[in-house]
Write a protein that holds these residues in place. Structure first.
Motif, PDB file in Angstrom:
ATOM      1  N   LEU A  53       0.831  -1.220   0.000  1.00 36.42           N
ATOM      2  CA  LEU A  53       0.000   0.000   0.000  1.00 36.42           C
ATOM      3  C   LEU A  53       0.863   1.266   0.000  1.00 36.42           C
ATOM      4  O   LEU A  53       0.541   2.247  -0.683  1.00 36.42           O
ATOM      5  N   LYS A  54       1.956   1.230   0.749  1.00 39.91           N
ATOM      6  CA  LYS A  54       2.851   2.391   0.770  1.00 39.91           C
ATOM      7  C   LYS A  54       3.496   2.610  -0.595  1.00 39.91           C
ATOM      8  O   LYS A  54       3.645   3.761  -1.053  1.00 39.91           O
ATOM      9  N   ALA A  55       3.860   1.518  -1.285  1.00 34.71           N
ATOM     10  CA  ALA A  55       4.460   1.638  -2.616  1.00 34.71           C
ATOM     11  C   ALA A  55       3.473   2.232  -3.610  1.00 34.71           C
ATOM     12  O   ALA A  55       3.842   3.064  -4.453  1.00 34.71           O
ATOM     13  N   ILE A  56       2.202   1.821  -3.546  1.00 34.67           N
ATOM     14  CA  ILE A  56       1.186   2.362  -4.466  1.00 34.67           C
ATOM     15  C   ILE A  56       0.993   3.853  -4.215  1.00 34.67           C
ATOM     16  O   ILE A  56       0.911   4.664  -5.153  1.00 34.67           O
ATOM     17  N   GLU A  57       0.934   4.226  -2.944  1.00 34.17           N
ATOM     18  CA  GLU A  57       0.769   5.639  -2.615  1.00 34.17           C
ATOM     19  C   GLU A  57       1.955   6.470  -3.109  1.00 34.17           C
ATOM     20  O   GLU A  57       1.778   7.553  -3.697  1.00 34.17           O
ATOM     21  N   ASN A  58       3.159   5.953  -2.906  1.00 32.65           N
ATOM     22  CA  ASN A  58       4.352   6.682  -3.364  1.00 32.65           C
ATOM     23  C   ASN A  58       4.427   6.764  -4.876  1.00 32.65           C
ATOM     24  O   ASN A  58       4.881   7.765  -5.437  1.00 32.65           O
ATOM     25  N   LEU A  59       3.969   5.701  -5.547  1.00 28.21           N
ATOM     26  CA  LEU A  59       3.973   5.709  -7.014  1.00 28.21           C
ATOM     27  C   LEU A  59       3.043   6.790  -7.553  1.00 28.21           C
ATOM     28  O   LEU A  59       3.401   7.523  -8.504  1.00 28.21           O
ATOM     29  N   ILE A  60       1.862   6.912  -6.969  1.00 28.89           N
ATOM     30  CA  ILE A  60       0.908   7.928  -7.431  1.00 28.89           C
ATOM     31  C   ILE A  60       1.496   9.329  -7.201  1.00 28.89           C
ATOM     32  O   ILE A  60       1.435  10.206  -8.084  1.00 28.89           O
ATOM     33  N   GLN A  61       2.085   9.550  -6.043  1.00 28.78           N
ATOM     34  CA  GLN A  61       2.675  10.854  -5.758  1.00 28.78           C
ATOM     35  C   GLN A  61       3.841  11.160  -6.698  1.00 28.78           C
ATOM     36  O   GLN A  61       4.006  12.298  -7.167  1.00 28.78           O
ATOM     37  N   TYR A  62       4.614  10.142  -7.001  1.00 29.59           N
ATOM     38  CA  TYR A  62       5.759  10.344  -7.905  1.00 29.59           C
ATOM     39  C   TYR A  62       5.284  10.723  -9.307  1.00 29.59           C
ATOM     40  O   TYR A  62       5.823  11.644  -9.952  1.00 29.59           O
ATOM     41  N   LEU A  63       4.254  10.030  -9.811  1.00 33.45           N
ATOM     42  CA  LEU A  63       3.762  10.318 -11.163  1.00 33.45           C
ATOM     43  C   LEU A  63       3.129  11.700 -11.226  1.00 33.45           C
ATOM     44  O   LEU A  63       3.199  12.377 -12.259  1.00 33.45           O
TER      45      LEU A  63
END
Length: 1259
Positions: A53-63
């Protein structure tokens, strides 16, 4: 959708090893610039959900921050590829990530994502072994599109998703019913317009075959609830052939579908959604009665108990909030409830699935969310009427009543009272199990059913009061208490409005068994009311509850006093209420005097409440209310209590009469005797009141009163005290029955009847077995009597008879049989009498032990309240006697509890208490003698654990003799001066030091001593002055201890003593340096004796302790720069290194090198030896597992091979020049044979063995 993803995670997938990172081809080189971006996708595959879940959240913020189209495009491609990942945890992670990306970045069209999913996971082109992964990829892809919340905006994509899910339904072996469930979820989010124009045609087949599977039926039911304007009756007529779902023609199909659904959730233990939807449709179509009767009762319940029954029970619980009052009463009085009751009774057997907790949850949720008191009352009454031969299947302490509204609760209490007075068995939904029907051929007796029902109602009423979660008022509590008290001790003669309990008469009189249950329930209720906090929601009540005010009403009156007033009103109106056990004139006079005394005490308490007044008031009320239970036993006790109160109130005369205290007992002594007498009765309420009363009178307790308490605990006086307790055997049985009843109220029914049916057989067999066991040693008197009977009838063969031809005639045989039968019957009675006497003694012993456990409460209270009183010193020896006796006696559970409590009181409340006696007066000599006596006894005991308590008692006496240390209580002063450290109060330091020196020498010179080193370490820590006097003795025994264990303990004692800051302060100067010099010499001498071997663990312990002491000595001598010679110690340590090496790591080695470091010697580093190339080229072969070694094989089992063949075989087995398997290669020693020589010698020996064997055969 997230829940759906979790279901995927639990239901399917494969677990494989960590995947190899794929090679990423990136022609433009964009992705090589940022490694962080790639790590997001690797974290999504991790098994930990938080990391995903943390990786998905960070991916969205990065994009969002990067805004690079290439990275977004790569993200979409990477997530689509991951939908078919082989790891089960990765698939839902990629699906969730894809759904979030599509939800945030609307520039990515769902059509593009869907096309990529179909292209990547095409089921028609994928290899056969990858069909499973491709199916998962398609499913999780559709799930991601649904989670994006954009799917309803693109109807064409919705249609294609539904069509894809329909095709995935064919792969049921992989996906089970997940595609159908996802279709239902998509349908529930679709608009009516899209459903009618786009999806209806695609779902035509599934909707028309709704009665085939639970998933298709649920799809139809959801569509009907979501789009009622589309699926009108005419449309349903075209799809199904009927305009409604619940019809007689559809009932068989619906029943089969529900059975399929029940079996599909067998392991999950939940209600299928299709069942609840079907229930709602039946209510909507106004066909609930038809559905319930035909589908549930005549369909589901006809199967054997199992999943179909549990689905019916869950549907019943889920239907409670949906039904009207009329429907509730009809359903809760039907066959489903009866089947549920039979399940509850049969499920009491072990290893059976129990549905009762689940049903309790359903009922509790309904009552909590229901605002209609009538519906609440209907449900709790219906479950209370579900009875097994009169006994309700729900427990008497049913927690769901805490959710009842006040009006519903009052109505339920009124209903329970009315049911008790007029048992209406016809209104009960009663049943009997198969076993009960077989055991009761004559049918169920009505009287027994009434008794069982009343036995449940009374605890049901009291549990409402006892449950602190129930919202009850004072009027309700008093109403229940009055009702229970009235029917426990009174009968109604004539109705009067002054006594509401007389206005309703009993339709069936109470029998003795029922009245016993009511009496026990009343005193249990009284015990709880004594702890009852103030009731109400006002701020004043909250303030009082914070102060833990208990046992009183809102106006300050005690609950027990309110009941006593009510009892007095009943006694004063014999015309309307008659006591079941009328008081005699003397007993009535006792009652009236008790009331007068209580009123006098209450008037005085208004002027100023004192502990004595409160204590006497509680005692009067306690004894008074128990007069109804045992009036004959308590009349004299009440008279003693009144005399005692009169003495306590005469303060002036009491002071004048101190000289005659020996003739007349002090009032506190009389109160203690009364308390001991009351504690002999098995009652929790009495036990609590006695504890409270004794707490109030503790300041007035005398030495004689305390001695009376301690005499009860004396192990040598069991026989004298047992009579006090045994007098209440009947009450004990009643209390035990009550406890068993409370704990096992649900265990009625089938199990109870099974036990009863087998009881007679078991008892007879058990009796015979015990008779045989007891008859192991034949009773000589019985043998003589038997011989006489046989001789009188000439039935005993003698040597003179010489033949067996003479036989008795029939009349003689009948007479002989009668005499023998009478003799055996008499013998059986004697054996039964012995058994009864044995059981009686065992029961008396149990009661005595229980009485002593309760008396320990008084000891604990006195130590807590009067820990600084000199009277506490008289408890030391009695408590030690109890502990010593308990350690050596039998170890049943009750004895262990008694011993554990006594030891805990002695250790924590006495020896380690913060408050202790600091003024001993003229008892110094007595305490010194006691100290010497205890230490002498501690050295002679055989059990070390008992010796520890005697040693602790000795330290406690030293603390008492020392008293308070001046300056020790000052908060700002942390370091005491030398004079303050030397302060020992009334302790005779020389005598006490000699006592402990003797104990220390005993420990060091005896092989089997009950003392231990930890005892003396505790002494050194708590009393530095005594430590200083004992240190030299301990230093001497570092080398002179009788065994290595004592020597190691001596080193540990010396180390602990020298580490003490107080000891260093007391020995400052030359004494300190001299002591260190002696210690260094002793450590050096001790180490010299262990140079030879360190394999023994005891020797290793001695070495470690000596090295630790040496480390402290060397370190402190160097730091303080003392003139102490360390050369002897250094020489010994160096010699140890030469012999022992100390090359490994461990506590002993590390301590040794820590000491040597202070001498300037550093631990050498070990050189790693690398293998040569030849050694690496020919590694040692691993040892084979599962084969016997050559030495264990049996020789000459088969015919020997010729010498040449055997030599060749051996040569093949063990190659020349190589070691055997499992053995390391070693160099050849001088005189050792080569492998070739060994083989030749072995062949010759084999040849000679064969020749010798042939010679033996010839001989």
């Amino acid at each position: 959708m997230a829940c759906m993803a979790t279901t995927m995670h639990l239901d399917m997938g494969e677990i494989e090893n960590e995947p190899v990172r794929p090679k990423i081809k990136d022609a433009k080189g964009v992705l090589k610039q940022n490694r962080e971006f790639l790590d997001f996708f690797w974290d999504i595959t991790k098994p930990e959900q938080d990391i995903r879940l943390k990786a998905i959240e960070n991916l969205i913020q990065y994009l969002k921050k990067s805004e690079k189209p290439d990275e977004l495009k790569y993200t979409l491609k990477r997530l689509v590829d991951g939908l078919a990942h082989t790891r089960e945890a990765a698939r839902p992670g990629f699906s969730l990530a894809l759904g979030q990306v599509l939800s945030v970045f609307e520039e990515v069209s769902l059509r593009t994502a869907f096309d990529q999913i179909k292209e990547k996971h095409n089921l028609s082109t994928v290899k056969k072994k990858l069909i499973r992964n491709a199916a998962f990829g398609n499913f999780f892809g559709v799930l991601a599109l649904s989670q994006s919340t954009r799917l309803p905006k693109e109807p064409q994509v919705v249609l294609e998703c539904v069509q894809l899910l329909q095709s995935l339904s064919l792969h049921r072996e992989h996906l089970r019913d997940l595609p159908r469930k996802t279709m239902v979820d998509i349908l529930s989010e679709t608009s009516e317009e899209v459903f009618e124009e786009v999806l209806l045609g695609a779902l035509q087949t599934d909707l028309s075959s709704a009665f085939n599977t639970p998933e298709q039926l649920q799809l139809l039911l959801v569509a009907m609830q979501k789009f009622p304007q589309v699926l009108k009756p005419k449309k349903l007529k075209k799809l199904l052939g009927t305009s409604t779902i619940i019809t007689m023609d559809n009932i068989p199909k619906l029943t089969e579908v529900l059975k399929m659904a029940a079996r599909s959730v067998k392991k999950d233990r939940l209600l299928p959604a299709v069942a609840l939807d079907l229930l709602q449709i039946s209510l909507k179509e106004d066909n609930f009665e038809l559905f319930w009767r035909e589908t549930i009762i005549k369909g589901m319940l006809k199967d054997q108990p199992g999943p179909t029954h549990y689905l019916s029970y869950r549907l019943l619980g889920s239907a409670l909030p949906l039904l009207t009052l009329v429907q509730l009463k009809r359903v809760l009085n039907g066959e489903v409830m009866r089947a549920y009751g039979e399940h509850v009774v049969s499920a009491q057997l072990p290893d059976r699935f129990k549905f009762a907790p689940e049903m309790e949850t359903y009922v509790g949720d309904f009552l909590q969310g229901c605002d209609d008191p009538e519906k609440q009352l209907a449900v709790v009454v219906a479950f209370s009427l579900l009875t097994n031969q009169g006994y309700p299947v729900v427990p008497s302490f049913w927690r769901v009543v805490q959710h009842l509204r006040p009006t519903a609760l009052q109505s339920y209490v009124d209903w329970l009272k009315d049911m008790f007075l007029n048992p209406q068995l016809d209104s009960c939904l009663d049943f009997s199990t198969r076993r009960q029907k077989e055991n009761q051929e004559g049918g169920v007796q009505r009287e027994n059913c009434i008794f069982r029902l009343r036995k449940w109602i009374i605890p049901r009423l009291t549990s409402i009061v006892e449950n602190n979660q129930v919202k009850r008022e004072e009027d309700l509590v008093m109403d229940v208490a009055r009702f229970v008290f009235f029917h426990a001790f009174f009968n109604a003669k004539k109705a009067t409005p002054d006594i509401p309990e007389t206005e309703a008469t009993l339709s069936v009189p109470l029998d003795e068994k029922t009245r016993v249950v009511i009496i026990n329930s009343f005193f249990g209720l009284l015990q709880h009311m004594n702890h009852l906090p103030l009731l109400g929601d006002s701020p004043e009540v909250a303030v009082h509850n914070q102060r833990h005010v208990q046992g009183v009403t809102g106006d300050g009156s005690m609950w027990i006093y309110c009941l006593v007033q009510y009892a007095d009103a009943l006694l004063n109106q014999p015309k309307y209420a008659q006591s079941t056990q009328p008081f005699s004139p003397e007993q009535r006079q006792t009652w009236d005097s008790m009331l007068a005394s209580v009123r006098t005490l209450m008037k005085k308490s208004k002027k100023g409440q004192t502990p004595e007044t409160s204590a006497f008031q509680q005692l009067f009320l306690l004894v008074g209310i128990h007069l109804f239970k045992a009036p004959e036993d308590l009349v004299d006790l009440m008279q003693d209590l009144q005399n005692c109160m009169a003495k306590a109130q005469e303060k002036k005369s009491k002071k004048k009469a101190t000289g005659s205290a020996g003739e007349e007992p002090h009032w506190a002594e009389v109160v203690v005797d009364i308390l001991l007498s009351l504690l002999s009765q098995p009652s929790r309420h009495i036990r609590h009141v006695c504890r409270t009363v004794f707490s109030n009178i503790c300041p007035h307790v005398t030495a004689r009163a305390l001695t009376a308490i301690l005499d009860v605990l004396d192990p040598d006086k069991d026989e004298e005290d047992s009579a006090v307790v045994v007098t209440d055997d009947q009450d004990s049985d009643k209390i035990k029955k009550k406890d068993i009843k409370k704990k096992g109220e649900e265990d009625e029914g089938e199990i109870e009847k099974e036990d009863q049916s087998d009881a007679s057989d078991d008892d007879s067999e058990e009796g015979e077995d015990e008779a045989m066991e007891e008859g192991g040693e034949v009773d000589q008197n019985f043998r003589i009597e038997l011989m006489k009977v046989l001789q009188n009838q000439d039935a005993l063969a003698t040597e003179e008879d010489g033949s067996d031809d003479d036989e008795l005639d029939d009349e003689a045989m009948m007479k002989l049989d009668g005499n023998i039968a009478a003799l055996f019957l008499e013998q059986k009675k004697k054996m039964q009498a012995k058994k009864d006497e044995k059981d009686k003694l065992k029961k008396e012993k149990t009661l005595v032990r229980d009485f002593k456990i309760k008396v320990l409460d008084l000891v604990e209270v006195f130590l807590a309240k009067q820990g600084s009183s000199p009277l506490v010193l008289g408890m030391v020896e009695p408590l030690l006697s109890v502990i010593e006796s308990g350690m050596s006696s039998e170890s049943d559970q009750q004895e262990q509890d008694f011993l554990r409590k006594a030891a805990d009181i002695f250790k924590n409340q006495l020896c380690r208490a913060k408050q202790y006696c600091k003024t001993v007066g003229d008892r110094q000599g007595e305490l010194h003698d006691l100290l010497e006596k205890l230490m002498t006894k501690a050295q002679k005991l055989s059990d070390s654990s008992v010796s520890l308590y005697f040693f602790s008692a000795s330290l406690y006496l030293v603390k008492v003799l020392r008293g308070g240390v001046p300056g020790a209580s000052a908060e700002s002063k942390t370091i005491l001066s030398t004079e303050e450290l030397r302060f020992m109060g009334n302790v005779d330091v020389e005598r006490v030091s000699d006592i402990f020196k003797g104990a220390l020498r005993s420990f060091m010179t005896r092989r089997k001593s009950p003392l231990s080193g930890l005892m003396f370490i505790d002494l050194f820590t708590r009393f530095p002055v005594l430590c200083v006097n004992l240190l030299e003795t301990a230093v001497e025994h570092i080398t002179t201890g009788i065994r290595e264990h004592q020597q190691s303990q001596a080193s540990a004692m010396v180390l602990r003593g020298l580490q003490s800051r107080e000891v260093q302060q007391l020995l400052a100067g030359d004494p300190w340096a001299g002591l260190l010099q002696k210690a260094v010499g002793q450590v050096a001498a001790s180490l010299e004796t262990v140079v030879e071997t360190t394999k023994n663990k005891v020797v290793q312990e001695k070495l470690v302790k000596a090295l630790e002491l040496g480390l402290f000595l060397v370190k402190n001598i160097n730091q303080q720069k003392l003139s102490v010679a360390l050369e002897p110690l250094k020489t010994v340590l160096q010699s140890m290194r030469e012999v022992l090496g100390f090359r490994k790591t461990g506590q002993m080695e590390d301590t040794y090198w820590a000491v040597m470091k202070h001498f300037g010697v550093i631990k050498p580093k070990r050189d790693r030896i690398r293998k040569t190339k030849e050694d690496q080229a020919e590694p040692t072969a691993p040892k084979k597992k599962g084969f016997l070694p050559e030495t264990k094989k049996r020789k000459n089992r088969k015919k020997q091979l010729p010498v040449s063949e055997q030599g060749a075989a051996n040569a093949n087995t063990v190659p020349l020049g190589k070691p055997e398997e499992g053995k390391k290669k070693r160099k050849k020693q001088p005189g050792e044979e080569t492998p070739g020589q060994g083989l030749a010698k072995q062949a010759k020996m084999t040849q000679s063995a064969v020749k010798q064997k042939k010679k033996r055969r010839i001989k």
